[in-house]
Design a protein around this motif. Structure first.
Motif, short mmCIF file in Angstrom:
data_model
loop_
_atom_site.label_atom_id
_atom_site.label_comp_id
_atom_site.label_asym_id
_atom_site.label_seq_id
_atom_site.Cartn_x
_atom_site.Cartn_y
_atom_site.Cartn_z
N THR A 244 0.83 -1.20 0.00
CA THR A 244 0.00 0.00 0.00
C THR A 244 0.87 1.25 0.00
O THR A 244 2.08 1.20 0.30
CB THR A 244 -0.90 0.04 1.26
N ALA A 245 0.24 2.37 -0.31
CA ALA A 245 0.94 3.64 -0.25
C ALA A 245 1.38 3.96 1.17
O ALA A 245 2.46 4.52 1.40
CB ALA A 245 0.04 4.75 -0.81
N GLN A 246 0.55 3.60 2.15
CA GLN A 246 0.93 3.83 3.55
C GLN A 246 2.20 3.08 3.90
O GLN A 246 3.08 3.62 4.59
CB GLN A 246 -0.21 3.39 4.48
N GLU A 247 2.32 1.84 3.43
CA GLU A 247 3.54 1.07 3.70
C GLU A 247 4.75 1.71 3.05
O GLU A 247 5.85 1.71 3.62
CB GLU A 247 3.37 -0.37 3.21
N MET A 273 7.10 13.35 -2.71
CA MET A 273 6.11 12.39 -2.21
C MET A 273 4.70 12.96 -2.14
O MET A 273 3.78 12.28 -1.68
CB MET A 273 6.54 11.90 -0.82
N LEU A 274 4.50 14.17 -2.62
CA LEU A 274 3.20 14.83 -2.47
C LEU A 274 2.09 14.07 -3.18
O LEU A 274 0.94 14.10 -2.75
CB LEU A 274 3.28 16.27 -2.99
N GLY A 275 2.41 13.37 -4.26
CA GLY A 275 1.39 12.66 -5.02
C GLY A 275 1.17 11.22 -4.61
O GLY A 275 0.41 10.51 -5.26
N THR A 278 -2.54 10.23 -4.17
CA THR A 278 -3.47 10.80 -5.16
C THR A 278 -4.70 9.92 -5.31
O THR A 278 -4.60 8.70 -5.49
CB THR A 278 -2.77 10.96 -6.52
N GLY A 279 -5.87 10.56 -5.23
CA GLY A 279 -7.12 9.83 -5.40
C GLY A 279 -7.66 9.19 -4.14
O GLY A 279 -8.76 8.63 -4.16
N GLN A 280 -6.90 9.25 -3.04
CA GLN A 280 -7.36 8.66 -1.78
C GLN A 280 -7.91 9.73 -0.84
O GLN A 280 -7.48 10.89 -0.89
CB GLN A 280 -6.21 7.92 -1.08
N PRO A 281 -8.85 9.37 0.02
CA PRO A 281 -9.32 10.32 1.03
C PRO A 281 -8.15 10.82 1.88
O PRO A 281 -7.32 10.03 2.33
CB PRO A 281 -10.31 9.51 1.87
N GLY A 282 -8.08 12.10 2.09
CA GLY A 282 -7.00 12.67 2.89
C GLY A 282 -5.80 13.12 2.09
O GLY A 282 -4.87 13.71 2.64
N ALA A 283 -5.79 12.87 0.78
CA ALA A 283 -4.63 13.21 -0.05
C ALA A 283 -4.35 14.71 -0.03
O ALA A 283 -3.19 15.14 0.00
CB ALA A 283 -4.83 12.73 -1.47
N ARG A 284 -5.41 15.52 0.00
CA ARG A 284 -5.22 16.98 0.01
C ARG A 284 -4.55 17.42 1.30
O ARG A 284 -3.65 18.27 1.30
CB ARG A 284 -6.55 17.68 -0.18
N SER A 285 -4.97 16.84 2.42
CA SER A 285 -4.35 17.19 3.70
C SER A 285 -2.90 16.75 3.74
O SER A 285 -2.03 17.45 4.29
CB SER A 285 -5.12 16.54 4.85
N TRP A 286 -2.61 15.56 3.19
CA TRP A 286 -1.22 15.08 3.10
C TRP A 286 -0.35 16.08 2.36
O TRP A 286 0.72 16.47 2.84
CB TRP A 286 -1.21 13.72 2.41
N ARG A 287 -0.83 16.53 1.20
CA ARG A 287 -0.06 17.49 0.42
C ARG A 287 0.10 18.81 1.17
O ARG A 287 1.19 19.40 1.19
CB ARG A 287 -0.73 17.74 -0.94
N ARG A 288 -1.00 19.28 1.77
CA ARG A 288 -0.96 20.56 2.47
C ARG A 288 -0.01 20.51 3.67
O ARG A 288 0.81 21.42 3.85
CB ARG A 288 -2.36 20.95 2.93
N MET A 289 -0.12 19.47 4.45
CA MET A 289 0.71 19.39 5.66
C MET A 289 2.19 19.29 5.32
O MET A 289 3.04 19.93 5.95
CB MET A 289 0.27 18.21 6.51
N LEU A 290 2.53 18.49 4.31
CA LEU A 290 3.94 18.37 3.93
C LEU A 290 4.44 19.65 3.27
O LEU A 290 5.60 20.04 3.47
CB LEU A 290 4.13 17.18 2.99
#
Length: 317
Positions: A244-247, A273-275, A278-290
């Motif tokens: 998975t992307a999380q892993e 790693m911002l992308g 992509t397409g998963q719930p929370g992706a926008r917050s991941w990009r914003r926080m990083l």
């Protein structure tokens, strides 16, 4: 991929696939010969297989740069004959070399003679209003006669005037059938396809058409999970390094910690790693926080963990 990828990006992509062959961004031969070699060519052992991509048009200088690349233990040395940017054209290399097959043959012959690594070529099917069906086979024949056995064909003409590099990746029509025809005409060559391939699901059709591989550039950068996650099992029948992307994000944590301990900044790595989600719930917050953390010199693992925790709902660490 000049100004896009670097060694940190390649380490990240390697966490998603052990088998995909990674390329450096294009580095000019003069920079390799005269510049800071460790900064330009240094990489992590885990990146293998990794190919050094060179730009240039002077045989002697390319030969010296190729030898330096071999001394750094790159798995192959690639000559770029496909980049259409004005910056590249002004140096008489990149896609403009499609008009100079004799010179390309001289360049690769010198590179092959100078060092033991395979020399490969990335090319277009033609430039401007050249008739690709005439230009490409003549180019392949001439350069193959100089010793090259592996080509990556970006299946579009490049327009040297009037189109930006971005437009050159989108406006000239794709001609996959010509790439397939070249494999039938030159079965002894390894021919790979580049251009317009947006995800892993599109790769098998090109392999079934006879091609030996597929190169994916910006799509792998912007949506790495779509391109690389599951590639090893699907294409090579091997075990995937992560499921998975999380892993993948967790697998990067020790590398990030080491980089920070050496005085590096979090943004050096996480900008690539911002992308990932992509397409998963929370992706926008991941990009914003990083992205917000990347603006701070003191950003560290706690910021990375916080961004990952909101994706998985489980604290990282």
């Amino acid at each position: 991929m000049m100004d896009w990828t670097d060694r940190h990006c390649r380490v990240f992509h390697r966490k998603l696939s052990r088998r995909a062959e990674l390329y450096t961004e294009m580095v000019t031969a003069p920079a390799v010969v005269h510049g800071d070699r460790d900064r330009l060519l240094g990489y992590e052992a885990q990146e293998h297989p990794v190919v050094l991509q060179l730009g240039g048009s002077d045989p002697a200088q390319l030969a010296e740069a190729a030898k330096i690349g071999a001394d750094y233990s790159y798995d192959a040395i690639n000559l770029n004959c496909g980049c259409p940017s004005d910056r590249v054209q002004s140096g008489s290399f990149g896609a403009v070399l499609m008009e100079k097959a004799d010179l390309v043959a001289d360049c690769v012959a010198a590179m092959i003679a100078a060092q033991p690594r395979p020399v490969t070529v990335k090319c277009r099917i033609g430039v401007d209003d050249q008739i690709a069906e005439e230009v490409l086979p003549a180019f392949l024949e001439k350069v193959a006669a100089a010793g090259v056995r592996h080509f990556v064909i970006h299946a579009r003409n490049a327009w040297l005037q009037g189109l930006s590099p971005k437009e050159n990746r989108e406006i000239p029509p794709l001609n996959y059938e010509l790439a397939y025809a070249m494999k039938r005409a030159f079965p002894h060559l390894e021919l790979c396809l580049n251009g317009g391939v947006a995800g892993l699901e599109a790769v098998p059709a090109h392999l079934e058409a006879g091609l030996d591989g597929v190169m994916i550039g910006r799509a792998a950068y912007h949506d790495p999970a779509k391109v690389l996650l599951g590639a090893d099992s699907r294409l090579w029948g091997a075990q995937d390094p992560v499921a998975t992307a999380q892993e993948a994000a967790l697998a990067m944590r020790p590398y990030i910690a080491d980089h920070l301990a050496k005085g590096g900044r979090l943004h050096h790595i996480t900008r690539h790693m911002l992308g990932l989600f992509t397409g998963q719930p929370g992706a926008r917050s991941w990009r914003r926080m990083l992205s917000e953390a990347g603006g701070r010199r003191d950003a560290g693992l706690a910021d990375y963990d916080a961004a990952l925790a909101q994706m998985s709902g489980v604290p990282a660490g």
